[in-house]
Design an enzyme around this catalytic site. Structure first.
Site, mmCIF file in Angstrom:
data_model
loop_
_atom_site.group_PDB
_atom_site.id
_atom_site.type_symbol
_atom_site.label_atom_id
_atom_site.label_comp_id
_atom_site.label_asym_id
_atom_site.label_seq_id
_atom_site.Cartn_x
_atom_site.Cartn_y
_atom_site.Cartn_z
ATOM 1 C CE LYS A 187 -1.750 3.107 2.747
ATOM 2 N NZ LYS A 187 -1.765 4.026 1.820
ATOM 3 C CD GLU A 262 13.295 0.908 8.903
ATOM 4 O OE1 GLU A 262 13.802 1.709 9.452
ATOM 5 O OE2 GLU A 262 13.863 -0.424 9.143
ATOM 6 C CB CYS A 296 13.161 8.915 7.735
ATOM 7 S SG CYS A 296 14.381 7.986 6.751
ATOM 8 C CD GLU A 394 10.125 12.894 10.928
ATOM 9 O OE1 GLU A 394 8.935 12.403 11.286
ATOM 10 O OE2 GLU A 394 11.097 12.211 10.501
HETATM 11 P P1 NAD Z 1 2.580 8.410 7.479
HETATM 12 O O1 NAD Z 1 2.737 7.524 8.747
HETATM 13 O O2 NAD Z 1 1.481 9.511 7.584
HETATM 14 O O3 NAD Z 1 2.016 7.500 6.501
HETATM 15 C C1 NAD Z 1 2.975 6.489 6.162
HETATM 16 C C2 NAD Z 1 1.968 5.336 5.380
HETATM 17 O O4 NAD Z 1 0.971 4.827 6.379
HETATM 18 C C3 NAD Z 1 1.330 5.919 4.270
HETATM 19 O O5 NAD Z 1 1.103 4.804 3.169
HETATM 20 C C4 NAD Z 1 -0.174 6.085 4.864
HETATM 21 O O6 NAD Z 1 -1.313 5.956 4.164
HETATM 22 C C5 NAD Z 1 -0.166 4.840 5.858
HETATM 23 N N1 NAD Z 1 -1.176 5.018 7.007
HETATM 24 C C6 NAD Z 1 -1.576 6.343 7.616
HETATM 25 N N2 NAD Z 1 -2.343 5.872 8.581
HETATM 26 C C7 NAD Z 1 -2.539 4.394 8.779
HETATM 27 C C8 NAD Z 1 -3.289 3.528 9.511
HETATM 28 N N3 NAD Z 1 -3.825 4.177 10.667
HETATM 29 N N4 NAD Z 1 -2.845 2.342 9.470
HETATM 30 C C9 NAD Z 1 -2.299 1.811 8.444
HETATM 31 N N5 NAD Z 1 -1.504 2.494 7.569
HETATM 32 C C10 NAD Z 1 -1.777 4.012 7.729
HETATM 33 O O7 NAD Z 1 3.815 9.162 6.955
HETATM 34 P P2 NAD Z 1 4.192 10.107 5.820
HETATM 35 O O8 NAD Z 1 3.848 11.513 6.025
HETATM 36 O O9 NAD Z 1 3.970 9.466 4.436
HETATM 37 O O10 NAD Z 1 5.755 10.029 6.012
HETATM 38 C C11 NAD Z 1 6.693 10.687 6.717
HETATM 39 C C12 NAD Z 1 6.975 9.846 7.812
HETATM 40 O O11 NAD Z 1 7.631 8.859 7.498
HETATM 41 C C13 NAD Z 1 8.177 10.727 8.562
HETATM 42 O O12 NAD Z 1 7.777 10.578 10.018
HETATM 43 C C14 NAD Z 1 9.350 10.029 8.370
HETATM 44 O O13 NAD Z 1 10.254 10.219 9.249
HETATM 45 C C15 NAD Z 1 8.897 8.552 8.191
HETATM 46 N N6 NAD Z 1 10.003 7.924 7.387
HETATM 47 C C16 NAD Z 1 10.794 7.189 8.077
HETATM 48 C C17 NAD Z 1 11.757 6.357 7.334
HETATM 49 C C18 NAD Z 1 12.522 5.128 8.043
HETATM 50 O O14 NAD Z 1 13.189 4.304 7.297
HETATM 51 N N7 NAD Z 1 12.810 5.247 9.229
HETATM 52 C C19 NAD Z 1 11.873 6.786 5.937
HETATM 53 C C20 NAD Z 1 11.207 7.546 5.329
HETATM 54 C C21 NAD Z 1 10.058 8.039 5.925
#
Ligand code: NAD
Length: 491
Positions: A187, A262, A296, A394
């Protein structure tokens, strides 16, 4: 300044559809959602919107492909050849895929090229692992018994990824999962579903069997949550924010799913006065502004030893002012468009918060004067203290917080004074100090005299609230396998 019009998308994305059981399908509800090009602030296509009924279909297809059909019978060698073929086909389609990533995410084209290269590398790396997932014979002390282990695929994997590296982070889940013999329902983030669909297209072209890789674009609280709840999913591999990660871990606990997370970061980048300062300045700029700061592991807290303060901060401010913000399709662009209007507002809100809390802007400081997309000036704050909001939360945008320190242990203590622990860097010419600091930082990755290096063979993941589990390298394979003990009575 205005941005240009966008080139056309490939036909397969006009409109984008769900990829389930080897076929392009509409959502059962027939709903679609618009995908926005953030550099133009206008839709570039629409995509079928999966909800729980579609996720259920995808999970059933993945389950069937895991339990029966060609996938479980495929030899490790042939599975490796398929992953290799996928990497090669992606290489042939690299230009097209990179362009789509840029049109959807807003990152400069050269960065999308790097993303696609890393994706190819990841599939190549795991192609080599399929024939090397070995168990062990165990010297048990029970007389007359022989024991050994098998590392079996965990089953159906639900991979949920964010919008900042849409294709590359998907490959960090999909490649090791397929190498281990799992099947996947992917997804992508609703902001950036397009390259995940191209990945499905490439998998289809090279003959990945039906149901082995399914892609279900949709909302997090709808499609994402349905995947996490589904009893037919054995493991959730998630990359995203800490808040959503916490929710996923709680929901997944109801069905005792395996989970790897992650999550977010607020990574410290520590510059000592004895470092190669021009190199550290360059590293500080690249560490935060690569990927518009939507990374991230972004080095968003710059710790500078006070005796080097002026040279480093002046250098970072001057270098930042030279970064070209604008059309991500232009060769000279270094900072593209923020992924969405919502994210741009969040970033601008943090910039205002930094000003209110008394930090000093030494570069940037607001929205860039570029119409009509979502552009923010790369911004550097000086005079930050580690308890300010811009040093603790962040931001996930091009905003750097500079903090001054006086001695090594103070730097380490402040660097660790964060709920996150994803990455960190240290700049010094003193080899003892470099390793002393590297060993004491609570972070999954520490770079010494460099920043932002990644390799498919090298594990990546977080300490503390940056998550658990590791992507990449042989460590990731552990997350997609179950260890089975087999006892044989020899008497
Ligand atoms: P997000 O957590 O809002 O969304 C990530 C994914 O989760 C998306 O596909 C979203 O649709 C899905 N999602 C949202 N709510 C959900 C739920 N209740 N159940 C299941 N899935 C759900 O993050 P974002 O805004 O897309 O990305 C930014 C974040 O990702 C930042 O915090 C960043 O640090 C983190 N990130 C971490 C890494 C790492 O390797 N540690 C890498 C890249 C990004």
């Amino acid at each position: 300044m205005t941005t240009a019009t966008a080139p056309a998308l490939p036909d397969v994305l006009l409109p984008g559809r769900l990829f389930i059981d080897g076929e392009w399908q509409d959502a059962e509800s027939t709903e679609t959602f618009e995908v926005i090009n953030p550099a133009l602030a206008e839709p570039c296509t629409e995509v079928a919107e999966a909800d729980s009924a579609d996720v259920d279909r995808a999970v059933r297809a993945a389950r069937a492909a895991f339990e029966s059909g060609p996938w479980p019978d495929m030899t490790p060698r042939n599975r490796g050849r398929l992953l290799w073929a996928l990497a090669k086909r992606l290489e042939e389609r690299k230009k097209e895929v990179a362009l789509v990533e840029t049109l959807n995410n807003g990152k400069p084209l050269f960065e999308s090229g790097i993303d696609v290269n890393m994706t190819i590398e990841t599939f190549e790396y795991y192609a080599g692992w399929t024939t090397k997932i070995e168990g062990a014979t165990i010297p048990v002390s029970v007389p007359g018994q022989f024991a050994y282990t098998r590392h079996e695929p965990v089953g159906v994997v639900g991979a949920i990824v964010p919008w900042n590296f849409p294709l590359n982070l998907a490959s960090w889940k999909v490649a090791p999962a397929l190498a281990a013999g799992c099947t996947v329902v992917l997804k992508p983030a609703s902001e950036t579903p397009l390259t995940a669909l191209l990945l499905a297209d490439v998998a289809r072209e090279v003959g990945v069997p039906d149901g082995v890789l399914n892609v279900v674009p949709g909302g997090g609280s709808t499609a994402g949550e349905a995947l996490v709840k589904h009893p037919g999913v054995d493991k959730i591999a998630f990359t995203g924010s800490t808040a959503v990660g916490v929710r996923i871990a709680k929901t997944a606990a109801d069905t005792v799913k395996r989970v790897s997370l992650e999550l977010g970061g607020k990574s410290p980048n520590i510059v000592f006065a004895d470092a190669d300062l021009p190199a550290a300045v360059k590293g500080a700029i690249g560490g935060i502004f690569y990927g518009k700061g939507e990374v991230c592991a972004a080095g968003s807290r710059l710790f500078v030893e006070s005796s080097a303060h002026d040279q480093v901060v002046d250098g970072v401010a001057a270098g930042t002012a030279k970064l070209t913000v604008g059309d991500p399709l232009e060769k000279s662009t270094r900072i593209g468009a923020i992924v969405s209007e919502k994210q741009m507002e969040t970033v601008l809100g943090y910039i205002e918060r930094g000003k209110e809390e008394g930090a000093t802007v030494v570069a940037g400081g607001g929205r860039a004067d570029i119409e009509p997309g979502y552009f923010v000036e790369p911004t550097v704050f000086d005079g930050v203290t580690n308890d300010m909001t811009i040093a603790q939360e962040e931001i996930f945008g091009p905003v750097l917080a500079t903090i001054t320190f006086d001695d090594v242990d103070e730097a380490i203590e402040q660097a660790n004074a964060s709920p996150y622990g994803l990455a960190a860097a240290v700049w010094t010419s003193d080899v003892k100090k470099a390793h002393y600091v590297a060993h004491r930082l609570k972070a999954g990755t520490v770079w010494i005299n460099t920043y932002n290096l990644y390799d498919a063979a090298n594990p990546f993941g977080g300490y503390k609230q940056s998550g658990y589990g590791r992507d990449l390298g042989k460590y990731a394979l552990e997350q997609y396998t179950e260890t089975k003990s087999v006892w044989v009575n020899l008497r």
